[in-house]
Design an enzyme around this catalytic site. Structure first.
Site, PDB file in Angstrom:
ATOM      1  CG  LEU A  33      12.932  -4.583  47.574  1.00  0.00           C
ATOM      2  CD1 LEU A  33      12.910  -3.909  48.630  1.00  0.00           C
ATOM      3  CD2 LEU A  33      13.959  -5.996  47.311  1.00  0.00           C
ATOM      4  CG  HIS A  34       8.963  -9.946  45.244  1.00  0.00           C
ATOM      5  ND1 HIS A  34       9.127 -11.053  45.850  1.00  0.00           N
ATOM      6  CD2 HIS A  34       9.799 -10.188  44.225  1.00  0.00           C
ATOM      7  CE1 HIS A  34      10.291 -11.844  45.593  1.00  0.00           C
ATOM      8  NE2 HIS A  34      10.719 -11.255  44.539  1.00  0.00           N
ATOM      9  N   GLY A  36       8.401 -11.720  48.579  1.00  0.00           N
ATOM     10  CA  GLY A  36       9.517 -12.850  48.800  1.00  0.00           C
ATOM     11  C   GLY A  36      10.683 -12.184  49.580  1.00  0.00           C
ATOM     12  CG  HIS A  37      12.923  -9.074  47.415  1.00  0.00           C
ATOM     13  ND1 HIS A  37      12.348  -9.022  46.500  1.00  0.00           N
ATOM     14  CD2 HIS A  37      14.110  -9.682  47.175  1.00  0.00           C
ATOM     15  CE1 HIS A  37      13.037  -9.300  45.292  1.00  0.00           C
ATOM     16  NE2 HIS A  37      13.958  -9.723  45.543  1.00  0.00           N
ATOM     17  CD  GLN A  61      23.277 -11.984  39.937  1.00  0.00           C
ATOM     18  OE1 GLN A  61      23.872 -11.491  40.837  1.00  0.00           O
ATOM     19  NE2 GLN A  61      22.301 -12.544  40.161  1.00  0.00           N
ATOM     20  CE  LYS A 151      11.575 -17.504  42.066  1.00  0.00           C
ATOM     21  NZ  LYS A 151      12.795 -17.093  41.241  1.00  0.00           N
ATOM     22  CB  SER A 188      12.106  -8.974  40.583  1.00  0.00           C
ATOM     23  OG  SER A 188      12.515  -8.850  41.727  1.00  0.00           O
TER      24      SER A 188
HETATM   25  P1  AMP Z   1      16.842 -11.401  43.855  1.00  0.00           P
HETATM   26  O1  AMP Z   1      16.515  -9.887  43.989  1.00  0.00           O
HETATM   27  O2  AMP Z   1      16.080 -11.923  42.863  1.00  0.00           O
HETATM   28  O3  AMP Z   1      18.299 -11.209  43.708  1.00  0.00           O
HETATM   29  O4  AMP Z   1      16.499 -12.028  45.548  1.00  0.00           O
HETATM   30  C1  AMP Z   1      17.197 -11.436  46.206  1.00  0.00           C
HETATM   31  C2  AMP Z   1      17.132 -12.628  47.532  1.00  0.00           C
HETATM   32  O5  AMP Z   1      15.530 -12.902  47.522  1.00  0.00           O
HETATM   33  C3  AMP Z   1      17.372 -13.951  47.136  1.00  0.00           C
HETATM   34  O6  AMP Z   1      18.047 -14.789  48.177  1.00  0.00           O
HETATM   35  C4  AMP Z   1      16.318 -14.765  46.404  1.00  0.00           C
HETATM   36  O7  AMP Z   1      16.324 -16.040  46.728  1.00  0.00           O
HETATM   37  C5  AMP Z   1      15.265 -14.224  47.445  1.00  0.00           C
HETATM   38  N1  AMP Z   1      14.065 -14.488  46.831  1.00  0.00           N
HETATM   39  C6  AMP Z   1      13.571 -13.931  45.826  1.00  0.00           C
HETATM   40  N2  AMP Z   1      12.195 -14.218  45.530  1.00  0.00           N
HETATM   41  C7  AMP Z   1      11.932 -15.070  46.672  1.00  0.00           C
HETATM   42  C8  AMP Z   1      10.663 -15.665  46.914  1.00  0.00           C
HETATM   43  N3  AMP Z   1       9.675 -15.877  46.149  1.00  0.00           N
HETATM   44  N4  AMP Z   1      10.731 -16.449  48.154  1.00  0.00           N
HETATM   45  C9  AMP Z   1      11.788 -16.333  49.084  1.00  0.00           C
HETATM   46  N5  AMP Z   1      12.890 -15.768  48.894  1.00  0.00           N
HETATM   47  C10 AMP Z   1      12.772 -14.984  47.505  1.00  0.00           C
END
Ligand code: AMP
Length: 280
Positions: A33-34, A36-37, A61, A151, A188
């Site tokens: 997690l960062h 954005g999450h 996926q 994103k 991530s």
């Molecule tokens: P992930 O863990 O990469 O599958 O992302 C989980 C959710 O977080 C997805 O809906 C992504 O679109 C969203 N997400 C990832 N990075 C960002 C970001 N930089 N800004 C906004 N949402 C993000």
């Protein structure tokens, strides 16, 4: 904060909250997690009483086994980050068998052709895998608001479509992309970059913004695409997978500027795939 690992326990917890009249905000993630999450978590927190965050690296996926085995996993740090959150947070950490029981049938989803371009074209089966996991999560979680990042704009479009077809009980909320101070979209995968790649990576967003400015100044989309590739690839560590202009309402590719246009790109830094998009 409550941590649950199986579906029955999750549903029992959610039902208790629903029976007390509380609303659920659901944030599906693959962990590492960062901020954005956390932007999704904060939005869910503002709009709902209880926030459910799932952390599950969804094998279906990943079209590339190396990408799956390399995907960052740091569950303790993720839990520490989420536990700093003030309101009621449930963290759901399912095992693969919980999401994909061995005897369960695999369905092909109607993705309305949204999976035939860009990420879908370059990563065969990727969006069927996304649809499979999101459909399973939505069935488990039930009525809620579910939060997804712009994103992954193509993914967001596909999820809106799935929700419309199969899950009228879920409302989808899109959240704008969070960026590092130098413009790089948070991801991530950024932690897999070498220092040199990380140093070069802001060229992606800079070049997307330059594309937008030049199109508005009258340059052709074709010239802007060529300039984008040239500028990004001037950094030795970066190579462009695709740069496309599409209609954000239906993801159809266009070659001339339109009001609902959005630019999409995937850029490779070595084996690390970085995606980004901006509105035209
Ligand atoms: P992930 O863990 O990469 O599958 O992302 C989980 C959710 O977080 C997805 O809906 C992504 O679109 C969203 N997400 C990832 N990075 C960002 C970001 N930089 N800004 C906004 N949402 C993000």
């Amino acid at each position: 904060m409550t941590i649950v690992t199986n579906k029955a326990e999750l549903q029992a917890k959610l039902n208790i909250h629903r029976e007390s009249g509380l609303t659920i905000g659901f944030v599906p993630t693959m962990g590492a997690l960062h901020d954005g999450h956390m932007a999704l978590v904060r939005m869910a927190n503002r709009q709902c009483d209880v926030v459910l965050v799932s952390i599950f690296v969804n094998p279906t996926q990943f079209n590339n086994p190396h990408d799956l085995s390399n995907y960052p996993r740091q569950i303790d740090a993720d839990i520490a980050l989420l536990s700093g959150n003030a309101s009621e947070v449930i963290v759901f950490l399912p095992e693969v068998e919980e999401m994909y029981p061995p005897n369960e049938q695999v369905i092909q989803y109607d993705l309305n052709g949204f999976d035939l371009v860009m990420e879908g074209e370059k990563r065969p089966g990727h969006f069927q895998g996304v649809a499979a996991v999101v459909d399973r999560f939505f069935k488990m979680v039930g009525p809620c608001k579910a939060y997804f990042g712009e994103k992954d704009f193509q993914q967001l479009t596909i999820i809106r479509h799935i929700a419309q077809l199969y899950h009228s009980e879920i409302s989808i909320v899109g959240v704008t992309t969070r960026r590092e101070a130098d413009g790089l979209a948070m991801s991530s995968r950024n932690m897999l970059l070498t220092p040199e790649q990380r140093n070069d990576a802001p060229v992606i967003y800079e070049s997307l913004l330059r594309f937008v400015r030049n199109v508005h100044a009258g340059a052709s989309v074709r010239d802007c695409k060529n300039a984008f590739i040239e500028t990004v690839e001037q950094r030795r560590t970066m190579s462009v997978g695709y740069i496309e202009l599409a209609d954000e309402t239906d993801l159809s590719l266009v070659n001339h500027p339109i009001d609902t246009g959005r630019l999409f790109t995937a850029v490779y830094a070595g084996n690390v795939r970085l995606i980004d998009n901006v509105a035209l």
